[in-house]
Every structure is written in C-alpha cells, then in structure tokens.
Design an enzyme around this catalytic site. Structure first.
Site, PDB file in Angstrom:
ATOM      1  N   ASP A  39     -26.162 -38.583 -47.371  1.00 23.24           N
ATOM      2  CA  ASP A  39     -27.213 -39.589 -47.221  1.00 23.24           C
ATOM      3  C   ASP A  39     -27.592 -40.236 -48.547  1.00 23.24           C
ATOM      4  O   ASP A  39     -27.826 -41.440 -48.623  1.00 23.24           O
ATOM      5  CB  ASP A  39     -28.470 -38.952 -46.616  1.00 23.24           C
ATOM      6  CG  ASP A  39     -28.262 -38.611 -45.158  1.00 23.24           C
ATOM      7  OD1 ASP A  39     -27.132 -38.807 -44.669  1.00 23.24           O
ATOM      8  OD2 ASP A  39     -29.224 -38.162 -44.521  1.00 23.24           O
ATOM      9  N   LYS A 119     -40.474 -37.722 -41.366  1.00 25.23           N
ATOM     10  CA  LYS A 119     -39.360 -38.580 -40.929  1.00 25.23           C
ATOM     11  C   LYS A 119     -38.298 -37.635 -40.385  1.00 25.23           C
ATOM     12  O   LYS A 119     -37.608 -36.930 -41.132  1.00 25.23           O
ATOM     13  CB  LYS A 119     -38.809 -39.392 -42.103  1.00 25.23           C
ATOM     14  CG  LYS A 119     -37.644 -40.290 -41.730  1.00 25.23           C
ATOM     15  CD  LYS A 119     -37.427 -41.327 -42.785  1.00 25.23           C
ATOM     16  CE  LYS A 119     -36.147 -42.138 -42.687  1.00 25.23           C
ATOM     17  NZ  LYS A 119     -35.302 -42.030 -41.552  1.00 25.23           N
ATOM     18  N   ARG A 140     -30.274 -46.267 -30.045  1.00 24.70           N
ATOM     19  CA  ARG A 140     -30.727 -47.471 -30.729  1.00 24.70           C
ATOM     20  C   ARG A 140     -29.630 -48.542 -30.797  1.00 24.70           C
ATOM     21  O   ARG A 140     -29.908 -49.733 -30.775  1.00 24.70           O
ATOM     22  CB  ARG A 140     -31.182 -47.133 -32.150  1.00 24.70           C
ATOM     23  CG  ARG A 140     -31.602 -48.389 -32.867  1.00 24.70           C
ATOM     24  CD  ARG A 140     -32.395 -48.102 -34.076  1.00 24.70           C
ATOM     25  NE  ARG A 140     -31.591 -47.426 -35.084  1.00 24.70           N
ATOM     26  CZ  ARG A 140     -32.020 -47.212 -36.310  1.00 24.70           C
ATOM     27  NH1 ARG A 140     -33.230 -47.585 -36.642  1.00 24.70           N
ATOM     28  NH2 ARG A 140     -31.261 -46.623 -37.173  1.00 24.70           N
ATOM     29  N   GLU A 174     -37.395 -39.652 -31.826  1.00 19.47           N
ATOM     30  CA  GLU A 174     -36.175 -39.114 -32.424  1.00 19.47           C
ATOM     31  C   GLU A 174     -35.721 -37.901 -31.616  1.00 19.47           C
ATOM     32  O   GLU A 174     -36.542 -37.047 -31.263  1.00 19.47           O
ATOM     33  CB  GLU A 174     -36.509 -38.704 -33.868  1.00 19.47           C
ATOM     34  CG  GLU A 174     -35.339 -38.682 -34.793  1.00 19.47           C
ATOM     35  CD  GLU A 174     -34.975 -40.059 -35.364  1.00 19.47           C
ATOM     36  OE1 GLU A 174     -35.542 -41.093 -34.912  1.00 19.47           O
ATOM     37  OE2 GLU A 174     -34.094 -40.103 -36.234  1.00 19.47           O
ATOM     38  N   CYS A 411     -13.218  -1.310 -53.405  1.00 26.88           N
ATOM     39  CA  CYS A 411     -12.699   0.040 -53.634  1.00 26.88           C
ATOM     40  C   CYS A 411     -11.220   0.141 -53.287  1.00 26.88           C
ATOM     41  O   CYS A 411     -10.594   1.153 -53.549  1.00 26.88           O
ATOM     42  CB  CYS A 411     -13.511   1.062 -52.844  1.00 26.88           C
ATOM     43  SG  CYS A 411     -13.132   1.051 -51.100  1.00 26.88           S
ATOM     44  N   CYS A 424     -15.734  -2.655 -45.169  1.00 30.90           N
ATOM     45  CA  CYS A 424     -14.885  -1.657 -45.815  1.00 30.90           C
ATOM     46  C   CYS A 424     -14.992  -0.377 -44.986  1.00 30.90           C
ATOM     47  O   CYS A 424     -16.092   0.004 -44.573  1.00 30.90           O
ATOM     48  CB  CYS A 424     -15.366  -1.403 -47.237  1.00 30.90           C
ATOM     49  SG  CYS A 424     -14.581   0.026 -47.977  1.00 30.90           S
TER      50      CYS A 424
END
Ligand code: IVH
Length: 691
Positions: A39, A119, A140, A174, A411, A424
């Site tokens: 962005d 926002k 939109r 939104e 190890c 492990c």
C-alpha cells in the site's frame, strides 16, 4: 515512509511507465484485492504521478489513475444510486492540520463538530434494502457502477437480512476479514489445496466474489454511511441510527468513532486509534476524519473522486513486499523445530524487519513458498513479523525450494514429523543436551570432560535438565553412571567447580541467549559489569552496546525474561552472581579504592591500559606464551587490556597480531600501513593481563 522518498518522475517515458504500473496495481487492488505493490508503494507511486501531472498538465495521459475513483479500476454492470467516492489521503499530523484549516477556510468558519473513526481495511460495498429486507449487495467497482455480489449475503456478519425498520435504504460500508476470519479462511483454503490469501484485504475481495466454493468463509461488515436516510442528520447521529437499524458499526470496537469539538481533540483521537491498531481484531489502514454536521458536508461538497468534507490520515502499511532470502531452522525449548524466514531488510512502520516467522513445514509446502520469492510480510505493533504468502506471478524461475531439515538442527537426533509441528524426538531433552554441551564448551564455561556423550548420559539419567543442574551434581550421582570411575568423577566435579567462577562474559555466553555469541557476550559483560545489571537492562539500555540494534535489543530482553527461572536457579547455586569482568591493574586499583562497579564505565579499563584506543585484529596461529589461547581467549585478552577486538582488517584497525600462517589479513594490514606484532611481542605488551 516510502511516499516521502518516492523518486520524482523526470521524463515522459518514466511517467507513462508509472501510470501503467499504477493502473495495473489499481486493477488488482480494487479487482481481486491482490496487488503486486504494498500500500505504501502504491500511495508513493500515485503521488509521483500526481506531481508529474501538476508540473506537466499538457502531458496527462487519459488512462492515468489520478482523479479517478478506485484508481480507474473496471466497473461492474449495476449503476450506483449515488457515486461511491474515495477519500483523499494525508500522511502526517501536520498534513491533517493543513487539510482541516483548508476546509475551514473554504467553509468560511471554524468547524466545531468532527467525527473521527477507523479506516477499515477491506472492500467498500453498498447494501440495498427494500422495505427493510436485504435486496442486493454491490461492490464499488469504478465508483459509478459495481458488481452484484448478493450471493455472499449469508457469509457477511453484521449485515442483517432484515433491518429493525421496514424502510428502503442503502447502507454503505466496508466488508473485511477480521484477523481470526483471515486465519480461518487460509486454513480452509490450504486444506482444500488453494493458495492462501496474501493479506486480509485480498481475502475479503476474493471471498466476496467467489461462488460455489466447497467451504464457507465468513466476513464482517461495518457500516459508515447510507443513502436514503434523513439528509440533515449529523454523521455521528447517522452512525447511531445505522446501529439501531441492526447494522454493525465501528461503535462495537475499541476504535469507535468519536465526535470531537476541536482540532486538538481530533488529533488526540487520531493518535488513540493509531495506537489501538495493533490490538484491534481487524486491520485498519488509517483514521478517517469527517466534518460531522450535515450543513458543513453539504457546503463543502464533493469532487469527482472524493468528498471535500472527509480525509483519510493514512497509517504506514503493516504489509510490505520483500524478498525471502533464506530459511533458518531453530529448535524451541520444548523441542519444536520452527522455521524462520531471513528477509531482505524492509521497513515496516519504522522498524527494519529482517526476520519473520514462517509456518510449519506442511504449510510452507501448501503455500508453495520458495527461496528468492517476493513475499508479503505482516507486522503489527510488537508482534513478531510473519511471512504471509508469495507473489507467485512475479517469479523469475530462479527461485529455489525450501529445504527441510532431515535431523534436529540442534542435537542432531531424529525429527518426529508425524504432527503438523515438527519436534525433535528428544523433546525438552534436546534443549537440555544442546544447551549443556554449548555451555560446557571451551569458549563458555570450559568444563573439560563434559562432551556430548556425557551430556546425553546426564540428561537421560534425569540428573540434568538445564545448565544450573550441573552445579548440584554429587559424587554419588556421577559414580552411579556407566563408564564413570573415581578419577573421571573427581575430574568432572573439579572442572565444574572451576566453571563456577568463570568471568561474567563466559557465564553470560553459556546461557546461549539468541543474538549473542562470544563477541557480543564480551561487550555486554564489559558494558554492564554484573549479571544483575544485565538482567535489569531494558531494550533501550541494551541498544547502547556497540553492535546491538533495536531489534536485537528487544530479542535479548525477551530471551532474558524467558531465561529468568534458569538465571534464578544459577544464582541459588552461586553461578554468575559474584562474577564480574576480570579487569587489568587500572580497574583493580579503582576497585581497591572502593569505586562502585555498577555503572557502565566502572568496568572499562582505565586509559593507562596498554591497548587503550587500539582496534586489534588477531590472525594466524598463536605461539609462545599465547600458544594455548583460542581466538576467543585472544579477543578477551585484547578487551581486558583496553582494546577493541575485531575479526577483519579495515582502515579503522590500528594493530594486527599475526601468528604463524597469517595470510591475507597480514597482507592487507601491511598495505594499509597498520603495525603488525608477533604473538611474542604482543604478549610482552599485555603481560600484566595474561590469563
Ligand atoms: S467514507 C464519501 N469512512 O476507504 C465517503 N470510508 O480509501 C467515502 N473506508 O472508499 C468513504 N473506512 O472504502 C469512509 N470509516 C470510513 C472508512 C472508509 C474505510 C474505505 C472506503 C473508501 C476508502 C478510501
């Protein structure tokens, strides 16, 4: 922030190329929500394009994304009732203050009611209700016409099928994936063999469009506007009405909208919401400031792209694109084998990120991550950064697969790969064996007779779970072990006893604190002087040590907090408590006259020290009185004698100690005119400091 450093476009060709990149990015961003740019980079690109167009109005290209809603992204086929506009951006408190002043100038009076709200970082939608029932949902699109996504209605929480009032209205807001919804979506997707979403916004966009998926992903709606309600309502009153109708709004969150009477209150709420960002259960990419009264909004009006009564104070992006350079495998305290991504350093909200957590091996495979990939990295607040997904479209063919370890990287034993998280087979004992072997090493506590085999024996007999246990071993316990006779037992006990009084830097190094090897341990010990002072240090104090940046300082503080129980246990066994750094005669004198040894400077050798001000490099094999010293011990000696030890020759080097078979470092020192001493000459110079 990147937008400040955006390279100016100087030629028409640069401008045209920038326009093309921005158009492509906008189409991806507003289309499927994916984007090849972070962005911040998109905002920076758009600013550069705008600056060029301002300077060359005659050259503006028809397809330029500036001045267009949604950056000129393709529209849908359903016209909007009223255009769905975008928002102008500001990037700092100053720019916000200028914007508010400009609005007040245009209105001709002070604005006494503002609304400040988050926002939300998702996809804008318009939800049409007829007689209170949800009728149609639109994206939109290009702002003038959108796509019908009514099929997604059931999956959107917060957007009710029926309102509390049977009215005709269009809600605007939104739709996003909360962090939990995003994780859930990616788990489902990878389980179904689909590639994961790179970040929540692309996830929201992809999910809204998808039809006939074999799995269900839920999204969340937040209303922030409406068409068809009382036009005289103030914005905050409108938000209350929307909530009363049954729609979800940001009022349900800690970042709830606040009505503010002054610009100072606005500034404060913007800061508050920004500070809340990392703890919110969903992503925000800024804070929106709106004139609250209907009259102010009407008088200010709107441009073709954005209203003049609102602005977005953008926050730095939490997702950034960078390159995956490599993968490291580490074993946690419980034996979990975890991967860590090594990244091309990238600035995320003011912090340089070089490492990020990766996923478990199955997830890495499903995400199809490869070394060399450009990847989205996410960092919010103090959370450890995380690699989300590769930008598969940007591959060059040079990328290499990530190699998974075949044995435990700590190890060397087998790895249990039957669960998603690899472990492990020694589990917690892996940590114990490896940490005991490391602590007993020559450059740490130097416990002769305590190698790997012996460490495994001690751990498996249940006598040792950590290095502190070494110091409570008894003769009887050792004698009961296989292959332990009288002599080896006595020798081992004596070696452990000697280790109890090793200098601070070695005790500290023995802890194996992530980010601190031998050199850093010496610097930390010399800086703080005692284990208590090291433990009391915060990240800021630690960052004052040469070579510790802010990121490393944070890691060390976190590690020390984790190690607190071990450090307490060591203290009860008198390990690391009484020790300080052994100092040369100058410091010893200070100590003798009662100088407290608790300040950073108290541990620095005096300027009378023979190597004061010298930057020393040691190379080749040591001879004479220094023959038995390891490289680490040589470096310790240099620092005890007041010098600074370093491993490479540069113009800053002032002295080279060249032993037998010294090679290129000696040649380089000679070229640079740096004095070179033999080990014997050097030993003479630091005679008072020899071990
Ligand atoms: S008001 C005409 N308020 O951000 C006013 N928008 O970058 C337009 N957004 O297109 C929108 N949170 O998709 C508004 N609290 C909020 C918002 C918000 C997110 C989105 C919206 C807008 C985009 C602009």
């Amino acid at each position: 922030m990147t937008h400040d450093t955006a390279a100016a476009l100087s030629t028409p060709a640069d401008y045209a190329e920038a326009v093309e990149r921005a158009v492509r990015a906008a189409a991806a961003y507003y289309g499927d929500g994916s984007t090849p740019l972070g962005d911040d980079e998109y905002d920076a690109l758009l600013q550069a394009v705008t600056a060029y167009e301002d300077a060359h109005p005659d050259q503006v290209l028809g397809n330029s994304p500036t001045g267009k809603v949604a950056g000129g992204a393709a529209g849908g086929d359903v016209p909007h009732s009223v255009p769905m506009l975008s928002l102008d951006n500001v990037f700092s408190a100053d720019e916000l203050a200028k914007w508010s002043a400009g609005l007040e100038r245009n209105l001709g009076h002070e604005v006494t009611a503002w609304c400040v709200e988050p926002k939300l970082d998702g996809m804008a939608v318009a939800a049409r209700y007829r007689a209170g029932r949800l009728h149609r949902i639109l994206t939109r699109g290009d702002g003038l016409a959108g796509e019908d996504i009514s099929h997604a209605a059931d999956a959107i929480l917060g957007l009710p099928a029926a309102l509390s009032d049977p009215i005709d209205v269009e809600l605007r807001g939104e739709v996003l994936l909360t962090h939990d919804q995003f994780e859930h979506a990616n788990r489902l997707r990878t389980e179904h063999g689909a590639t994961p979403f790179a970040h929540p916004r692309s996830g929201a966009a992809g999910t809204l469009r998808a039809k006939d998926r074999p799995y269900r992903v839920e999204l969340t709606f937040f209303a922030y506007g409406a068409v068809g309600l009382d036009e005289d309502l103030g914005h905050s009153a409108l938000l209350e009405l929307l909530a009363a109708l049954g729609a979800n709004t940001a009022a349900t969150t800690p970042a709830h909208p606040r009505r503010c009477a002054t610009q100072e209150e606005v500034r404060q709420r913007v800061e508050e919401i920004a500070a809340l960002r990392a703890s919110l259960p969903f992503g925000i990419d800024g804070v929106v400031v709106k004139a609250d009264s209907a009259a102010d909004r009407r008088d200010a009006g709107s441009g073709s792209r954005a209203p003049r009564w609102a602005v977005a104070r953008k926050l730095a992006a939490e997702h950034k694109v960078t390159r995956l350079l490599g993968v490291e495998w580490n074993v946690g305290r419980t034996g979990i084998v975890a991967s860590r991504a090594v990244l091309e350093p990238v600035d995320i909200d003011g912090v340089t990120v070089t490492y990020a957590t990766l996923h478990n091996p199955a997830d890495i495979t499903r995400r199809d991550l490869r070394i060399g990939d450009r990847v989205f990295v996410y960092r919010a607040g103090d959370v450890i950064p995380r690699v989300e997904a590769p930008l598969a479209d940007e591959r060059t063919g040079e990328e290499r697969p990530i190699v998974f370890p075949e044995a435990c990287p700590r190890c060397g034993d087998a790895i249990d790969t039957t669960e998603q998280r690899w472990r492990c087979t020694r589990g917690r004992n892996c940590q114990a064996v490896a940490s005991v072997v490391y602590a007993a090493g020559r450059d740490q506590l130097d416990i002769e007779g305590l190698g790997r085999t012996r460490a495994v024996q001690l751990v498996e007999a249940g006598l040792v779970t950590d290095i502190a246990d070494l110091f409570s071993l008894t003769r009887e316990q050792l004698l009961a072990l296989e292959r332990m006779g009288d002599t080896s037992t006595e020798n081992l006990l004596a070696a452990i006893e000697t280790a109890r009084s090793r200098p601070l830097n070695r005790v500290f190094c023995a802890l194996g604190v992530r980010g601190t090897g031998r050199t850093m341990s010496r610097r930390i010990a010399a800086h703080f002087g005692s284990m208590a002072a090291i433990r009391a240090a915060d990240a800021e104090t630690l960052a004052a040590v040469d070579g510790i940046g802010t990121e490393k300082a944070r890691v060390i503080v976190a590690e020390l907090a984790d190690l607190a129980p071990l450090l307490d246990k060591l203290a009860t066994r008198d390990v690391g408590t009484a020790v300080t750094e052994p100092q040369g005669p100058a410091a010893a004198e200070n100590a003798a006259v009662g100088e407290p040894a608790d300040g950073p400077d108290a541990q620095q050798p005096g300027s009378a020290a023979p190597l004061a001000g010298e930057a020393v490099v040691v190379t080749g094999s040591m001879t004479g009185p220094l023959a038995a010293l390891s490289r680490n011990e040589m470096n310790e000696l240099v620092e005890r004698a007041g010098g600074k030890a370093s491993s490479s020759v540069s113009t800053r080097t002032t002295l080279l100690v060249a032993g037998e078979k010294a090679g290129s470092k000696r040649a380089k020192a000679e070229t640079l005119g740096i004095p070179v001493l033999t080990p014997e000459e050097f030993a003479d110079r630091v005679a008072a400091y020899l071990p």
